[in-house]
Motif scaffolding. Structure first.
Motif, mmCIF file in Angstrom:
data_model
loop_
_atom_site.group_PDB
_atom_site.id
_atom_site.type_symbol
_atom_site.label_atom_id
_atom_site.label_comp_id
_atom_site.label_asym_id
_atom_site.label_seq_id
_atom_site.Cartn_x
_atom_site.Cartn_y
_atom_site.Cartn_z
ATOM 1 N N UNK A 86 68.427 66.244 14.962
ATOM 2 C CA UNK A 86 67.342 67.876 15.449
ATOM 3 C C UNK A 86 67.456 67.857 17.463
ATOM 4 N N UNK A 87 67.210 66.604 17.916
ATOM 5 C CA UNK A 87 68.043 66.519 19.296
ATOM 6 C C UNK A 87 69.218 67.633 19.879
ATOM 7 N N UNK A 88 70.134 67.421 18.522
ATOM 8 C CA UNK A 88 71.456 67.884 18.743
ATOM 9 C C UNK A 88 71.167 69.611 18.618
ATOM 10 N N UNK A 98 63.270 64.325 11.869
ATOM 11 C CA UNK A 98 63.321 65.451 11.582
ATOM 12 C C UNK A 98 63.215 66.284 10.589
ATOM 13 N N UNK A 99 61.942 65.961 9.028
ATOM 14 C CA UNK A 99 61.847 66.170 8.221
ATOM 15 C C UNK A 99 61.355 67.563 7.738
ATOM 16 N N UNK A 140 69.860 69.729 7.187
ATOM 17 C CA UNK A 140 70.690 68.710 8.520
ATOM 18 C C UNK A 140 70.587 67.791 9.258
ATOM 19 N N UNK A 141 69.162 67.895 9.358
ATOM 20 C CA UNK A 141 68.900 66.216 10.403
ATOM 21 C C UNK A 141 69.744 65.333 9.255
ATOM 22 N N UNK A 169 59.141 76.671 19.644
ATOM 23 C CA UNK A 169 59.838 75.268 18.022
ATOM 24 C C UNK A 169 61.089 75.001 17.272
ATOM 25 N N UNK A 170 61.969 74.284 17.886
ATOM 26 C CA UNK A 170 63.212 74.101 17.368
ATOM 27 C C UNK A 170 62.845 73.893 15.714
ATOM 28 N N UNK A 171 62.114 73.035 15.542
ATOM 29 C CA UNK A 171 61.462 73.115 13.707
ATOM 30 C C UNK A 171 61.675 73.667 12.874
ATOM 31 N N UNK A 172 61.567 75.247 13.669
ATOM 32 C CA UNK A 172 60.799 76.431 12.671
ATOM 33 C C UNK A 172 62.031 76.812 12.646
#
Length: 269
Positions: free
Chosen positions: A25-27, A13-14, A19-20, A250-253
């Motif tokens: 990130x999946x949570x 989850x870089x 926070x990761x 995209x939850x990484x964004x």
């Protein structure tokens, strides 16, 4: 029929650091549910009966979430507050887990599911991508295309040119109804992408994908790219692409994540 699915959830989850370091990130919470629950629910609504979640040793929180908390449930029952704990967060299907010892890439995570899948077609869903608002769940739309054509189907999304370098990008022939015959695929093209069609985190594969994953032998320090296995598969058999109905987040964004959270609160999901 596609009855099994793999959910890779072992990455670092870089993109979402720092926070990761402590929260997978999946949570990440989306309303009152974590991101991965949306993906598990999508799979169940699409007819999936067994799910393999690929985790790392730092992702035990995911396994704990999809389990009963006897102490908490007993406390809530004693206080007549059992309505506060939804019962449907524990899926009514079989969940399996396996660990990816090293972060060797998405291809390696999928490869770990070979014995789980056996000789049957299967789905892959990435928790980074939440797709909502379609007439049917996104992975269900891909499963239906697989049942028509009998070959692998990958999820696609039209992406602005300046962002294509972040994705696998296909070259393909449109067949109508947002379906494409995939002719080639390039991982994160630095220049001259073959189209504006980027691969997103939904796939339905025939079991032959494992033979191509096992042929990949990346140099030390490199990842096993699922895109490279798909490219090898294309030389031997057909593959289709589908732009599913619905809006992809995209939850990484950070922008997509905040937009998704706001939408969920507005709709009360």
């Amino acid at each position: 029929m596609v009855k099994r699915a793999i959910i890779p959830a072992a990455g670092y989850g870089t993109r979402s650091l720092p926070i990761t370091k402590v929260i997978p990130k999946e949570m990440f919470p989306i309303g009152v549910k974590p991101a991965i629950q949306f993906v598990v629910e999508e799979a169940i609504e699409s007819g999936i009966e067994e799910i393999l979640i690929v985790v790392s040793r730092t992702k035990n929180l995911i396994m704990d979430y999809f389990d009963h908390s006897l102490e908490l449930e007993a406390f809530l029952e004693k206080k007549n507050k059992t309505h506060l704990l939804r019962k449907d967060f524990v899926p009514n299907i079989q969940l399996y887990y396996t660990r990816q010892p090293y972060a060797k890439g998405l291809g390696d995570a999928v490869r770990l599911g070979k014995s789980f899948v056996g000789n049957e077609p299967f789905a892959v869903l990435l928790p980074d991508d939440i797709i909502l608002g379609g007439k049917k769940p996104a992975i269900k739309q891909l499963i239906e295309e697989h049942e028509i054509h009998g070959y692998s189907v990958i999820g696609l999304n039209k992406v602005d040119a300046e962002h294509l370098h972040k994705y696998g990008v296909i070259a393909g022939k449109e067949l109508g109804n947002q379906i494409y015959n995939v002719m080639d695929i390039i991982e994160k093209p630095k220049e001259n992408p073959p189209s504006n069609l980027a691969v997103i985190g939904r796939y339905v594969f025939t079991p032959s994908i494992f033979s191509y994953l096992e042929l990949l032998n990346p140099q030390e320090g490199e990842e096993v790219q699922l895109t490279n296995a798909i490219k090898e598969l294309l030389a031997k058999e057909a593959c289709y692409g589908k732009i599913p109905d619905g809006k992809r987040f995209d939850i990484g964004s950070p922008h997509d994540y905040i937009s998704l959270v706001n939408m969920i609160y507005q709709k009360g999901i």
